[in-house]
Motif scaffolding. Structure first.
Motif, PDB file in Angstrom:
ATOM      1  N   ILE A 241       3.847  51.706  56.484  1.00  0.00           N
ATOM      2  CA  ILE A 241       4.626  52.607  55.632  1.00  0.00           C
ATOM      3  C   ILE A 241       5.230  51.771  54.503  1.00  0.00           C
ATOM      4  O   ILE A 241       5.206  50.527  54.550  1.00  0.00           O
ATOM      5  N   GLY A 242       5.782  52.399  53.507  1.00  0.00           N
ATOM      6  CA  GLY A 242       6.235  51.684  52.304  1.00  0.00           C
ATOM      7  C   GLY A 242       7.624  51.101  52.404  1.00  0.00           C
ATOM      8  O   GLY A 242       8.439  51.262  51.473  1.00  0.00           O
ATOM      9  N   LEU A 243       7.905  50.363  53.491  1.00  0.00           N
ATOM     10  CA  LEU A 243       9.221  49.740  53.676  1.00  0.00           C
ATOM     11  C   LEU A 243       9.019  48.243  53.894  1.00  0.00           C
ATOM     12  O   LEU A 243       8.237  47.836  54.766  1.00  0.00           O
ATOM     13  N   THR A 244       9.760  47.410  53.124  1.00  0.00           N
ATOM     14  CA  THR A 244       9.604  45.959  53.207  1.00  0.00           C
ATOM     15  C   THR A 244      10.895  45.272  52.775  1.00  0.00           C
ATOM     16  O   THR A 244      11.704  45.851  52.045  1.00  0.00           O
ATOM     17  N   GLY A 263      17.383  54.750  59.586  1.00  0.00           N
ATOM     18  CA  GLY A 263      16.265  54.007  60.176  1.00  0.00           C
ATOM     19  C   GLY A 263      15.880  54.531  61.540  1.00  0.00           C
ATOM     20  O   GLY A 263      16.711  55.060  62.282  1.00  0.00           O
ATOM     21  N   PHE A 264      14.611  54.407  61.851  1.00  0.00           N
ATOM     22  CA  PHE A 264      14.092  54.840  63.164  1.00  0.00           C
ATOM     23  C   PHE A 264      13.408  53.630  63.816  1.00  0.00           C
ATOM     24  O   PHE A 264      12.221  53.640  64.124  1.00  0.00           O
ATOM     25  N   TRP A 265      14.221  52.614  64.027  1.00  0.00           N
ATOM     26  CA  TRP A 265      13.699  51.319  64.443  1.00  0.00           C
ATOM     27  C   TRP A 265      13.432  51.243  65.948  1.00  0.00           C
ATOM     28  O   TRP A 265      14.173  51.769  66.756  1.00  0.00           O
ATOM     29  N   LEU A 275       5.695  48.937  60.259  1.00  0.00           N
ATOM     30  CA  LEU A 275       4.700  49.837  60.828  1.00  0.00           C
ATOM     31  C   LEU A 275       5.408  50.980  61.536  1.00  0.00           C
ATOM     32  O   LEU A 275       6.493  50.802  62.104  1.00  0.00           O
ATOM     33  N   THR A 276       4.792  52.165  61.568  1.00  0.00           N
ATOM     34  CA  THR A 276       5.211  53.209  62.510  1.00  0.00           C
ATOM     35  C   THR A 276       4.185  53.212  63.635  1.00  0.00           C
ATOM     36  O   THR A 276       2.973  53.324  63.396  1.00  0.00           O
ATOM     37  N   VAL A 277       4.681  53.038  64.871  1.00  0.00           N
ATOM     38  CA  VAL A 277       3.804  52.840  66.031  1.00  0.00           C
ATOM     39  C   VAL A 277       3.759  54.125  66.850  1.00  0.00           C
ATOM     40  O   VAL A 277       4.806  54.592  67.340  1.00  0.00           O
ATOM     41  N   PRO A 278       2.584  54.735  67.023  1.00  0.00           N
ATOM     42  CA  PRO A 278       2.490  56.062  67.647  1.00  0.00           C
ATOM     43  C   PRO A 278       2.944  56.129  69.095  1.00  0.00           C
ATOM     44  O   PRO A 278       3.436  57.160  69.554  1.00  0.00           O
ATOM     45  N   SER A 282       9.493  59.140  69.060  1.00  0.00           N
ATOM     46  CA  SER A 282       9.323  59.641  67.689  1.00  0.00           C
ATOM     47  C   SER A 282      10.423  59.175  66.745  1.00  0.00           C
ATOM     48  O   SER A 282      10.183  58.983  65.549  1.00  0.00           O
ATOM     49  N   LEU A 283      11.629  58.957  67.268  1.00  0.00           N
ATOM     50  CA  LEU A 283      12.749  58.539  66.420  1.00  0.00           C
ATOM     51  C   LEU A 283      13.117  57.073  66.620  1.00  0.00           C
ATOM     52  O   LEU A 283      14.194  56.632  66.204  1.00  0.00           O
ATOM     53  N   ALA A 284      12.203  56.323  67.230  1.00  0.00           N
ATOM     54  CA  ALA A 284      12.439  54.881  67.422  1.00  0.00           C
ATOM     55  C   ALA A 284      11.090  54.178  67.504  1.00  0.00           C
ATOM     56  O   ALA A 284      10.734  53.581  68.525  1.00  0.00           O
ATOM     57  N   ASN A 285      10.332  54.225  66.417  1.00  0.00           N
ATOM     58  CA  ASN A 285       8.979  53.666  66.462  1.00  0.00           C
ATOM     59  C   ASN A 285       8.632  52.793  65.262  1.00  0.00           C
ATOM     60  O   ASN A 285       7.472  52.584  64.954  1.00  0.00           O
ATOM     61  N   TRP A 286       9.662  52.277  64.554  1.00  0.00           N
ATOM     62  CA  TRP A 286       9.388  51.352  63.450  1.00  0.00           C
ATOM     63  C   TRP A 286       9.405  49.917  63.989  1.00  0.00           C
ATOM     64  O   TRP A 286      10.366  49.500  64.657  1.00  0.00           O
TER      65      TRP A 286
END
Length: 308
Positions: A241-244, A263-265, A275-278, A282-286
């Motif tokens: 995703i576009g976060l850095t 944030g949904f870290w 990354l968003t990890v499947p 759902s609200l804690a997957n970064w």
């Protein structure tokens, strides 16, 4: 001789003292007849007085009668005049009341007409307000669409719109074929089996399609993305995703320049790209991972057709 004379005088005096009882009947009658004559004079005076009083009383009664008759007549005349005035006033009031009744009826009719006109004006205003709102939305859509189209050197009409129909019209869609619509954005979630790309390569691929890496701005958007991504390879791989924080360490910025707030870290250390990890919640997957790691990626662009 002198003694006889004295006796004679005494006898006369005595006889006079008892004259009432010893006079003869003729003399007695005469005395009795004299008594009424003695009393008739006072009675005549009383009668005269009574007669005068009667005359005065009758005169007074006649005077009073005349006075009261005159006064009563004047009073009756005054009452008749007042009655006539009251009758005139009553007639005037009846006429005025009728005028007021007519005026009230006219006012009621006028009020009814005004209320009807007000209702019509209110309805017309509501229609105008609705039309104004619709025109404002349409204007905003046109601005949105034009600003979107101006991003392209050569707008790919065929990717957004169907071929022309019999009358030469096209039906356009908010997103290109293969992209997902959510609110006012379109998303391309790429599932290539290979090759996967680094964070920078993924962003370059998005820009080639007039888009950029995904910017997540709300919980609903985060949930939407989570529901449309799938697990692959292992638990460490996901979608760029576009976060850095490449520009400033520990200062996470989106590719559009905004600072990350909500944030949904799952893991915030281990790299400078996200990354968003499947397979995570759902609200804690970064996950923060190395930007050189190769993964799938998600592109985001504005929708061609914007609807509220």
């Amino acid at each position: 001789m002198e003694k006889k004379e004295e006796e004679t005088v005494y006898a006369e005096v005595k006889v006079k003292g008892s004259a009432v009882t010893q006079r003869n009947p003729a003399t007695a009658v005469f005395l009795v007849d004299e008594r009424p004559a003695l009393h008739s004079q006072p009675l005549r005076g009383v009668a005269v007085c009574l007669g005068v009083l009667c005359v005065l009383l009758v005169s007074a009664i006649i005077g009073l009668y005349v006075y009261f008759s005159t006064a009563l007549s004047e009073h009756n005349t005054k009452l008749v005049r007042e009655l006539e005035q009251l009758t005139d006033a009553h007639a005037f009031l009846l006429a005025a009341n009728q005028d007021l009744t007519n005026l009230n009826s006219n006012l009621s009719t006028a009020i009814h007409i005004l209320r009807s006109d007000y209702s019509n004006v209110s309805t017309a205003n509501q229609h105008l307000a609705a039309e104004k709102e619709a025109l404002s939305r349409e204007r905003d859509r046109l601005k949105w669409n034009l600003s979107f189209i101006y991003q392209f050197e050569d707008f790919p009409v065929n990717q957004y719109c169907s071929p022309k129909d019999a009358v030469g019209e096209r039906k356009c869609n908010p997103c290109r074929s293969g992209w997902l619509l959510f609110q006012s954005s379109c998303y391309q979630i790429l599932y290539p089996s290979s090759p996967w790309k680094t964070w920078q390569q993924s962003r370059e691929n998005c820009k080639q399609n007039n888009s950029d890496l995904l910017v997540i701005g709300s919980q609903k958007e985060q949930e939407f993305i989570h529901n449309h991504t799938q697990f692959y390879f292992d638990m460490h791989h996901g979608y760029w995703i576009g976060l850095t924080d490449i520009a400033h360490v520990s200062q996470w910025l989106w590719v559009n320049g905004s600072q990350q707030t909500d944030g949904f870290w799952n893991k915030q250390t281990g790299g400078n790209c996200v990354l968003t990890v499947p397979n995570k919640a759902s609200l804690a997957n970064w996950n923060a991972e190395s930007c050189s790691m190769e993964n799938r990626w998600i592109c985001e662009s504005r929708a061609l057709i914007w609807s509220n």
